[in-house]
Design a protein around this motif. Sequence first.
Motif, PDB file in Angstrom:
ATOM      1  N   GLY A 233       0.907  -1.169   0.086  1.00 26.43           N
ATOM      2  CA  GLY A 233      -0.008  -0.071   0.102  1.00 26.43           C
ATOM      3  C   GLY A 233       0.658   1.319  -0.051  1.00 26.43           C
ATOM      4  N   HIS A 234       0.603   2.024   0.993  1.00 27.05           N
ATOM      5  CA  HIS A 234       1.292   3.118   1.157  1.00 27.05           C
ATOM      6  C   HIS A 234       1.558   3.933   2.557  1.00 27.05           C
ATOM      7  N   SER A 235       2.759   4.590   2.823  1.00 28.20           N
ATOM      8  CA  SER A 235       2.809   5.257   3.859  1.00 28.20           C
ATOM      9  C   SER A 235       2.738   6.657   3.807  1.00 28.20           C
ATOM     10  N   SER A 236       2.116   7.442   4.767  1.00 29.22           N
ATOM     11  CA  SER A 236       1.943   8.861   4.824  1.00 29.22           C
ATOM     12  C   SER A 236       2.555   9.647   6.011  1.00 29.22           C
ATOM     13  N   VAL A 237       3.041  10.713   5.732  1.00 26.64           N
ATOM     14  CA  VAL A 237       3.264  11.495   7.181  1.00 26.64           C
ATOM     15  C   VAL A 237       2.763  13.102   6.917  1.00 26.64           C
ATOM     16  N   ASP A 238       1.956  13.147   7.940  1.00 26.74           N
ATOM     17  CA  ASP A 238       1.224  14.676   7.741  1.00 26.74           C
ATOM     18  C   ASP A 238       1.771  15.344   8.969  1.00 26.74           C
ATOM     19  N   ILE A 239       2.409  16.831   8.583  1.00 24.18           N
ATOM     20  CA  ILE A 239       2.937  17.662   9.522  1.00 24.18           C
ATOM     21  C   ILE A 239       2.040  18.960   9.570  1.00 24.18           C
ATOM     22  N   ASN A 240       1.576  19.293  10.583  1.00 21.61           N
ATOM     23  CA  ASN A 240       0.835  20.632  10.482  1.00 21.61           C
ATOM     24  C   ASN A 240       1.732  21.766  10.379  1.00 21.61           C
ATOM     25  N   SER A 241       1.323  23.092  10.096  1.00 17.56           N
ATOM     26  CA  SER A 241       1.897  24.067   9.760  1.00 17.56           C
ATOM     27  C   SER A 241       2.518  24.461  11.109  1.00 17.56           C
ATOM     28  N   PHE A 242       3.538  25.244  11.333  1.00 16.05           N
ATOM     29  CA  PHE A 242       4.249  25.728  12.468  1.00 16.05           C
ATOM     30  C   PHE A 242       4.972  26.680  12.299  1.00 16.05           C
ATOM     31  N   LYS A 243       5.258  27.718  13.315  1.00 14.28           N
ATOM     32  CA  LYS A 243       5.879  29.123  12.985  1.00 14.28           C
ATOM     33  C   LYS A 243       7.392  28.849  13.664  1.00 14.28           C
ATOM     34  N   VAL A 244       8.252  29.537  12.948  1.00 12.07           N
ATOM     35  CA  VAL A 244       9.657  29.518  13.631  1.00 12.07           C
ATOM     36  C   VAL A 244       9.880  31.189  13.661  1.00 12.07           C
ATOM     37  N   ALA A 245      11.000  31.245  14.366  1.00  8.86           N
ATOM     38  CA  ALA A 245      11.570  32.479  14.672  1.00  8.86           C
ATOM     39  C   ALA A 245      12.654  32.762  13.798  1.00  8.86           C
ATOM     40  N   THR A 246      12.594  34.232  13.209  1.00 10.03           N
ATOM     41  CA  THR A 246      13.788  34.669  12.374  1.00 10.03           C
ATOM     42  C   THR A 246      14.134  35.957  12.818  1.00 10.03           C
ATOM     43  N   PRO A 247      15.259  36.361  12.217  1.00 10.75           N
ATOM     44  CA  PRO A 247      15.540  37.894  12.453  1.00 10.75           C
ATOM     45  C   PRO A 247      14.569  38.725  12.052  1.00 10.75           C
ATOM     46  N   TYR A 248      13.790  38.352  11.201  1.00 14.50           N
ATOM     47  CA  TYR A 248      12.830  39.268  10.353  1.00 14.50           C
ATOM     48  C   TYR A 248      11.571  39.168  11.023  1.00 14.50           C
ATOM     49  N   GLY A 249      11.417  38.332  12.160  1.00 13.37           N
ATOM     50  CA  GLY A 249       9.915  38.081  12.628  1.00 13.37           C
ATOM     51  C   GLY A 249       9.463  36.559  12.460  1.00 13.37           C
ATOM     52  N   PRO A 250       8.648  36.147  13.039  1.00 13.61           N
ATOM     53  CA  PRO A 250       7.921  34.650  12.916  1.00 13.61           C
ATOM     54  C   PRO A 250       7.647  34.523  11.435  1.00 13.61           C
ATOM     55  N   PHE A 251       7.891  33.324  11.234  1.00 10.59           N
ATOM     56  CA  PHE A 251       7.905  32.699   9.682  1.00 10.59           C
ATOM     57  C   PHE A 251       6.777  31.463   9.834  1.00 10.59           C
ATOM     58  N   LYS A 252       5.686  31.396   9.169  1.00 12.81           N
ATOM     59  CA  LYS A 252       4.915  30.495   9.194  1.00 12.81           C
ATOM     60  C   LYS A 252       5.558  29.333   8.181  1.00 12.81           C
ATOM     61  N   VAL A 253       5.538  28.052   8.616  1.00 10.39           N
ATOM     62  CA  VAL A 253       6.085  27.100   7.767  1.00 10.39           C
ATOM     63  C   VAL A 253       4.643  26.332   7.443  1.00 10.39           C
TER      64      VAL A 253
END
Length: 416
Positions: A233-253
Amino acid sequence: MRAMKSAQTYRNFAYLLIFVALNATSFGLGFRIPDQGAAATARGDAFAATADDPSAIYYNPAGITQLSGTRALLGGYAISLKTRVSLDAPGDNSEFHNTNTHLQAVPTFFATWKPEGSRLALGMGTYVPFGFAITYPDDTPFRTIARKGSIQLTTINPTAAYQLTDTLSVALGATINYGRAELDRGLVIPGDNFRFKGDGISYGFDAGIMWNPHRMHHFGLTYRSATRVDFSGHSSVDINSFKVATPYGPFKVPGTHIRQDADAIFDMPQTITAGYSFRPTEDWNFEFNLDWADWDKLNTVTLHQTSGDVGIPFNWKSSFMYEFGITKKFANNFRASVGYVYSEQSVPTESFNPAIPDSNRHIFSAGFGQSYDHFNWNVAYQYTYGPARTIVQGTAADGTYRFDSHAVTLSLGYTF
């Protein structure tokens, strides 16, 4: 651009955590279902030396030589499973339980044919020897070890039996098995998960012997071969969006869904059941069965994926079930039965998984039924108690596990 590189770095780190998690833990498997007929379940499945209805195709196919004419048996088994988990950690006495406590059901169907005066009998059965699952909520501390593990195997079982003498019968049958697997667990961040789904077909055989040297003494022996199922069959990975801190402010992945072809081969065990039935009178039947399942063959399962293979350790151990049953016949073809089973655990502490909270089990059952000229029915209730089992692995699975279940089963038979 630097923000994009930072986001990609975090995502690569998340993938690394996923790879480590998948290689460090294991999944659970489904449950063996030895309850394939209400009359047998009522007497603790101690039926190999009796096998006097069409469910004999499962319990001991040699028993169908006792059944003249054409007969059919339709039934179902429904169970409600509950597992309670106490963490027993310093300063944390939290308790969790599975979320799917509703009834889970599987059907059965058996048919037999033996012409009058013939020593040959033929039969066909359809049943589910493995199935059911326990599912946990996403907020359990062991979510990265297991949330759900299920393998359901549906078997088609044609068989032929021959009465060698008035007291001795033998049988041989084929098993065609269709299996579906679903393995599910969380990843590092709640809401993220890994899942494998697949299905496959396998083949095997079964055999039976029934020997009735005396009216009071009856013996039965049943063998079911091991079978290897390649779940593709198949395998799957589901990752929710998340925020990371950067020198220019938070960035949403943004969230990610990764799907790839996958397959895994599971070895289902061979089993042997030996039974002795003592019948002091025609109205009483006392039976004991010893059932052995060869789980030693289930070791490390390799999940083959496009991105790389993953080893899933099981390392189960062979185990016995000790089955006792009593049936009493009354007037008007009415009967009542009680049974008890002691089932040894198959999963050692080292490879214990919450998805299969295995333990030594005490299984109690009772039921009744009645036969008419052409029609018969049986109904049974079954309660399973799993005493507390404390697991100490040094992992999130550590805790005390308690298990119990309630099941009902019904069979309706007809003789043509």
